[in-house]
Design a protein around this motif. Structure first.
Motif, PDB file in Angstrom:
ATOM      1  N   UNK A  71       0.827  -1.203   0.000  1.00 25.91           N
ATOM      2  CA  UNK A  71       0.000   0.000   0.000  1.00 25.91           C
ATOM      3  C   UNK A  71       0.867   1.261   0.000  1.00 25.91           C
ATOM      4  N   UNK A  72       1.919   1.271   0.785  1.00 21.75           N
ATOM      5  CA  UNK A  72       2.784   2.449   0.886  1.00 21.75           C
ATOM      6  C   UNK A  72       3.697   2.609  -0.323  1.00 21.75           C
ATOM      7  N   UNK A  73       4.149   1.511  -0.890  1.00 22.83           N
ATOM      8  CA  UNK A  73       5.147   1.603  -1.958  1.00 22.83           C
ATOM      9  C   UNK A  73       4.544   1.610  -3.360  1.00 22.83           C
ATOM     10  N   UNK A  74       3.303   1.206  -3.513  1.00 25.64           N
ATOM     11  CA  UNK A  74       2.744   1.039  -4.860  1.00 25.64           C
ATOM     12  C   UNK A  74       2.509   2.362  -5.588  1.00 25.64           C
ATOM     13  N   UNK A  75       2.443   3.468  -4.879  1.00 25.56           N
ATOM     14  CA  UNK A  75       2.237   4.763  -5.524  1.00 25.56           C
ATOM     15  C   UNK A  75       3.568   5.463  -5.812  1.00 25.56           C
ATOM     16  N   UNK A  76       4.668   4.746  -5.586  1.00 28.27           N
ATOM     17  CA  UNK A  76       5.998   5.310  -5.820  1.00 28.27           C
ATOM     18  C   UNK A  76       6.759   4.378  -6.772  1.00 28.27           C
ATOM     19  N   UNK A  77       7.908   4.842  -7.214  1.00 25.89           N
ATOM     20  CA  UNK A  77       8.730   4.001  -8.084  1.00 25.89           C
ATOM     21  C   UNK A  77      10.169   3.980  -7.573  1.00 25.89           C
ATOM     22  N   UNK A  78      10.894   2.948  -7.985  1.00 23.65           N
ATOM     23  CA  UNK A  78      12.329   2.844  -7.711  1.00 23.65           C
ATOM     24  C   UNK A  78      12.677   2.918  -6.236  1.00 23.65           C
ATOM     25  N   UNK A  81       9.981   3.908  -3.684  1.00 27.11           N
ATOM     26  CA  UNK A  81       9.071   2.812  -3.311  1.00 27.11           C
ATOM     27  C   UNK A  81       9.705   1.943  -2.235  1.00 27.11           C
ATOM     28  N   UNK A  82      10.973   1.626  -2.402  1.00 28.39           N
ATOM     29  CA  UNK A  82      11.676   0.797  -1.425  1.00 28.39           C
ATOM     30  C   UNK A  82      11.789   1.522  -0.079  1.00 28.39           C
ATOM     31  N   UNK A  83      12.080   2.808  -0.112  1.00 29.66           N
ATOM     32  CA  UNK A  83      12.148   3.588   1.131  1.00 29.66           C
ATOM     33  C   UNK A  83      10.797   3.575   1.855  1.00 29.66           C
TER      34      UNK A  83
END
Length: 186
Positions: A71-78, A81-83
């Protein structure tokens, strides 16, 4: 009468709460059954042993943590997202019950290899895929091992000092910055 899936969900929720609060040794299957609203026979019928129920509770906690990570990482990339996923993990480790099941009792009761296998099917896989996507490399096992170790040790530090969260988030960011600046050798 409850449907089987509903009973399993109730049992796993009650088991995760009880094992997380009381620890493996002090948890009573009678207490888990009572909290789940089922008879003791239902616990034994579905899981057979206390350790099998504990394994189910650990999988339940891993699944919930993986859902939060996604949920937290899916709206980010690279790397972002990992952070975001790592931040979710640190936040989860503030919960003494999560920490106890995943970091303390899990390895003691099931053994580190079984816990690692379970983790690989949930958060471990998300960390691996996050590193692969961020780096473009398929072989990220060394970095994954370092990151997992850092997160687990951070969780144990949070047990002693919850106020360390901000510093730990910065240290994980520094670790990920180092990974980002220094591609793995070919």
């Amino acid at each position: 009468m409850r449907a089987t899936g509903e009973t399993d969900d109730s049992l796993l929720f009650a088991a995760a709460e009880t094992f997380g609060r009381d620890g493996y040794a002090a948890t009573s299957l009678d207490e888990v059954a009572r909290l789940a609203g089922v008879g003791r026979g239902a616990v034994y019928h579905r899981y057979g042993t206390k350790s099998a129920l504990f394994r189910g509770a650990l999988v339940f906690r891993q699944r919930r943590l993986a859902e939060r990570f996604v949920s937290a990482s899916s709206v980010r990339i690279g790397w972002d997202a990992l952070r975001a996923g790592c931040t979710v993990m640190l936040d989860a480790y503030l919960d003494p019950g999560v920490r106890r099941i995943l970091l303390i009792d899990g390895p003691a009761v099931l053994g580190p290899e079984q816990v690692r296998t379970i983790e690989d099917g949930h958060v471990g896989d998300l960390l691996r895929r996050g590193l692969q996507q961020a780096t473009g490399d398929r072989d990220v096992e060394a970095r994954l091992s370092v990151l997992r170790g850092a997160l687990a040790e951070a969780g144990l530090l949070l047990a002693r000092d919850p106020a360390a969260l901000g510093a730990l988030e910065r240290e994980i960011d520094l670790l990920l910055d180092a990974f980002e600046r220094n591609p793995a050798p070919a």
